[in-house]
Design a protein around this motif. Structure first.
Motif, PDB file in Angstrom:
ATOM      1  N   SER A   1      41.741  41.427  50.626  1.00  0.00           N
ATOM      2  CA  SER A   1      40.694  41.394  51.659  1.00  0.00           C
ATOM      3  C   SER A   1      41.056  42.150  52.922  1.00  0.00           C
ATOM      4  O   SER A   1      40.180  42.682  53.606  1.00  0.00           O
ATOM      5  CB  SER A   1      40.379  39.942  52.026  1.00  0.00           C
ATOM      6  OG  SER A   1      41.464  39.359  52.729  1.00  0.00           O
TER       7      SER A   1
ATOM      8  N   PRO B   1      40.954  34.806  54.644  1.00  0.00           N
ATOM      9  CA  PRO B   1      40.001  35.661  53.930  1.00  0.00           C
ATOM     10  C   PRO B   1      38.691  34.969  53.569  1.00  0.00           C
ATOM     11  O   PRO B   1      37.896  35.542  52.838  1.00  0.00           O
ATOM     12  CB  PRO B   1      40.774  36.025  52.667  1.00  0.00           C
ATOM     13  CG  PRO B   1      41.597  34.808  52.399  1.00  0.00           C
ATOM     14  CD  PRO B   1      41.981  34.251  53.745  1.00  0.00           C
TER      15      PRO B   1
ATOM     16  N   ARG C   1      36.815  48.178  53.592  1.00  0.00           N
ATOM     17  CA  ARG C   1      37.158  48.058  52.178  1.00  0.00           C
ATOM     18  C   ARG C   1      35.902  47.879  51.324  1.00  0.00           C
ATOM     19  O   ARG C   1      34.979  47.166  51.698  1.00  0.00           O
ATOM     20  CB  ARG C   1      38.099  46.874  51.943  1.00  0.00           C
ATOM     21  CG  ARG C   1      39.400  47.001  52.706  1.00  0.00           C
ATOM     22  CD  ARG C   1      40.432  46.043  52.202  1.00  0.00           C
ATOM     23  NE  ARG C   1      41.673  46.207  52.948  1.00  0.00           N
ATOM     24  CZ  ARG C   1      42.856  45.813  52.533  1.00  0.00           C
ATOM     25  NH1 ARG C   1      42.978  45.222  51.348  1.00  0.00           N
ATOM     26  NH2 ARG C   1      43.933  45.998  53.275  1.00  0.00           N
TER      27      ARG C   1
ATOM     28  N   THR D   1      36.042  40.500  53.447  1.00  0.00           N
ATOM     29  CA  THR D   1      36.998  41.606  53.472  1.00  0.00           C
ATOM     30  C   THR D   1      36.830  42.380  54.768  1.00  0.00           C
ATOM     31  O   THR D   1      35.793  42.299  55.420  1.00  0.00           O
ATOM     32  CB  THR D   1      36.782  42.585  52.294  1.00  0.00           C
ATOM     33  OG1 THR D   1      35.486  43.186  52.401  1.00  0.00           O
ATOM     34  CG2 THR D   1      36.896  41.852  50.960  1.00  0.00           C
TER      35      THR D   1
END
Length: 210
Positions: free
Chosen positions: A6, A11, A37, A33
């Motif tokens: 993440s 997370p 990403r 995340t």
């Protein structure tokens, strides 16, 4: 391992309110995340955020709607971060009334022009955001006064998927869940948008780090 995937710690967040219903409900656990990403090349600039405006054109969807659902934390806010959808981006000084009305006509409220709209012209560059629940979140956050345009630096992550009900463990631990000691009726029987004991308003779609 979760942090490696993440890029965010912790997370996961637990949803504290209902303004992202029906795709997110109070008590859901959301995996988060960092924005850069797992996002496509057409995300806005280097923010990793895909707006509703762009998502509609490119076919990018998350949690049942176009665009990214972001977790953001304005520096002036007291309390939990906010989890809402990014609708479009504005530049500093931009008159965004027409754009806002085009993306979601009802989200500008009763304003007829920029002068009647809070945060218009935009005091600084950022994203215009809103919860999905049409019952409790009819206006943009920037129209209701919940936040100014969301600077990319305020975005702490993007929502990826949910685990229903598991977030109630986190809410129970912080005494804000439906089964928390002393708040057994919290979240049940309240009118839409009405705060319940030990909770935030349903219109704010706040979330607690899990």
């Amino acid at each position: 391992l979760l942090f490696a995937i993440s890029g965010v710690w912790p997370p996961m967040v637990a949803v504290e309110s209902g303004s992202m219903e029906p795709e997110m409900s109070r008590g859901d656990l959301i995996f988060v995340t960092e924005p850069e990403r797992f996002t496509p090349d057409y995300a806005y600039g280097d923010t990793g955020v895909v707006t509703v405006e762009t998502g509609s054109e490119e076919g990018y969807r998350s949690f049942g709607g176009n665009g990214s659902v972001v977790i953001y934390d304005p520096p002036t806010r007291v309390g939990s971060p906010i989890i809402h959808r990014a609708h479009f981006h504005v530049e500093e000084g931009e008159n965004w009334y027409d754009k806002g009305a085009e993306v979601d006509p009802g989200a500008v409220g009763r304003a007829d022009n920029c002068a009647e709209l809070e945060n218009c012209p935009a005091p600084h560059a950022g994203f215009i955001t809103k919860g999905d629940n049409v019952g409790t979140n009819q206006r943009y956050d920037q129209v209701s006064g919940l936040s100014g345009p969301v600077r990319p630096a305020w975005v702490v992550g993007t929502a990826e998927f949910r685990i229903p009900w598991l977030g109630n463990i986190r809410l129970w631990a912080s005494h804000t869940g439906p089964f928390a000691p002393g708040t057994l009726d919290a979240g049940f029987g309240a009118a839409a948008g009405e705060p319940t004991a030990g909770t935030t308003s349903a219109s704010n779609a706040s979330c607690a780090w899990a």
